[in-house]
Design an enzyme around this catalytic site. Structure first.
Site, PDB file in Angstrom:
ATOM      1  N   THR A 112       0.876  -1.186   0.000  1.00  0.00           N
ATOM      2  CA  THR A 112       0.000   0.000   0.000  1.00  0.00           C
ATOM      3  C   THR A 112       0.906   1.227   0.000  1.00  0.00           C
ATOM      4  OG1 THR A 112      -0.055   0.234   2.413  1.00  0.00           O
ATOM      5  CG2 THR A 112      -1.685  -1.238   1.436  1.00  0.00           C
ATOM      6  N   VAL A 169       7.485  -2.415   7.125  1.00  0.00           N
ATOM      7  CA  VAL A 169       7.419  -0.957   7.234  1.00  0.00           C
ATOM      8  C   VAL A 169       8.025  -0.337   5.973  1.00  0.00           C
ATOM      9  CG1 VAL A 169       8.173   1.060   8.534  1.00  0.00           C
ATOM     10  CG2 VAL A 169       7.537  -1.052   9.739  1.00  0.00           C
ATOM     11  N   LYS A 170       7.201   0.477   5.306  1.00  0.00           N
ATOM     12  CA  LYS A 170       7.636   1.092   4.048  1.00  0.00           C
ATOM     13  C   LYS A 170       8.205   2.472   4.342  1.00  0.00           C
ATOM     14  CE  LYS A 170       5.715   1.009  -0.605  1.00  0.00           C
ATOM     15  NZ  LYS A 170       4.466   1.092  -1.347  1.00  0.00           N
ATOM     16  N   LEU A 171       9.432   2.686   3.878  1.00  0.00           N
ATOM     17  CA  LEU A 171      10.158   3.924   4.178  1.00  0.00           C
ATOM     18  C   LEU A 171      10.625   4.560   2.884  1.00  0.00           C
ATOM     19  CD1 LEU A 171      12.424   2.101   6.746  1.00  0.00           C
ATOM     20  CD2 LEU A 171      10.794   3.888   7.405  1.00  0.00           C
ATOM     21  N   LEU A 182       3.131  -1.299   4.847  1.00  0.00           N
ATOM     22  CA  LEU A 182       2.391  -0.121   5.323  1.00  0.00           C
ATOM     23  C   LEU A 182       3.411   1.006   5.449  1.00  0.00           C
ATOM     24  CD1 LEU A 182       0.271  -1.841   8.157  1.00  0.00           C
ATOM     25  CD2 LEU A 182      -0.444  -1.335   5.804  1.00  0.00           C
TER      26      LEU A 182
END
Ligand code: E4P
Length: 216
Positions: A27, A82-84, A56
C-alpha cells in the site's frame, strides 16, 4: 517470483486472494486515500485477510518520527513490512528498524545507486518504480537489471520488489531478470490471465463436449 497486489482496496485484495496466487500486499498513502477510508480501518482489515507480507508506509519524514511510526506499524501484526522513503532519514531509519528485527521496504527508488544504499542499510525489500521511470523516457527495466546484477555481485539479501508496474510485459520482463517480487495493480494481475486463444479454445471444447453422447 512472488506476486504482491498493489492496492489498499480490500475488495480487490479479496478477489486476488481467491485466485490462490497472491503472496502479499503493498500500500502507499495515495492508495489509502483512494479508498476514502481511515488508514486504521483499512490496514486492520487487510491484516485480517492476508497472511503474507503487507507493506504499510510511514508518513512522518523525520528519522525519529519514522522510528515511532515504524515500530507502531510493526506491532500491528507479524505480516507488517514498514515502508520507508529513499531519503537520508529513511535509509537511517531502515538501518535502525532492521537492527530491531523489523522488516522494511524502501520505496521511491529510481536508481541502482539508491538501491545499493537500501541494501547496505539491510532493507528487506527495495522498490524501484519502473512505470514512473518509463513515463519520463528512462528504461525502468534497465534499472532492475542493474540492481539484480549489483545485489548478486555482493550477495545482498535485500529482495528486488518491482513496483509501479503498468502492464503484463513489465511482469514478464521482471521475471526474466530474476527479480524476487512484482507488486502489481489488481487490473494488471487480472490481465495476466487473458489470451483470446484460451477463450476460443475453451468455447470450442465446450461446444464439442456437448456433442459427446450422454453429455449436455
Ligand atoms: C509501490 O509500492 C508503489 O506503491 C506503487 O507501485 C507505485 O505505483 P504507481 O507509480 O502506479 O503509483
Amino acid at each position: 517470483m512472488k506476486f504482491f497486489v498493489d492496492t489498499a482496496d480490500v475488495g480487490e485484495i479479496r478477489k486476488a486472494l481467491a485466485w490462490g496466487i497472491l503472496d502479499g500486499v503493498t500500500t502507499n498513502p495515495s492508495l489509502v486515500a483512494k479508498t476514502g477510508r481511515r488508514f486504521e480501518d483499512v490496514r486492520a482489515e487487510i491484516l485480517q485477510l492476508v497472511s503474507g507480507p503487507v507493506s504499510l508506509e510511514v508518513t512522518d519524514m523525520t528519522f525519529d518520527g519514522m522510528l515511532t511510526q515504524g515500530r507502531a506499524l510493526a506491532e500491528l501484526g507479524p505480516q507488517v513490512v514498514v515502508k520507508l522513503p529513499l531519503t537520508r532519514e529513511g535509509i537511517a531509519a531502515c538501518k535502525a528498524l532492521t537492527d530491531e528485527g523489523i522488516r522494511t521496504n524502501v520505496t521511491l527508488c529510481f536508481t541502482a545507486s539508491q538501491a545499493l544504499l537500501a541494501a547496505k542499510a539491510g532493507a528487506t525489500y527495495i522498490s524501484p518504480f519502473v512505470g514512473r521511470l518509463d513515463d519520463v523516457s528512462t528504461d525502468g527495466m534497465g534499472v532492475i537489471a542493474d540492481i539484480v546484477q549489483i545485489y548478486g555481485n555482493y550477495g545482498y539479501a535485500t529482495q528486488v520488489l518491482v513496483a509501479s508496474t503498468r502492464h503484463p510485459m513489465h511482469i514478464v520482463a521482471a521475471a526474466k531478470l530474476g527479480a524476487h517480487v512484482c507488486t502489481v495493480p489488481y487490473k494488471v494481475l487480472d490481465q495476466l490471465f487473458n489470451h483470446p486463444l484460451t477463450d476460443l479454445g475453451n468455447a470450442q471444447f465446450l461446444k464439442d463436449w456437448a456433442k459427446v453422447p450422454g453429455q449436455s
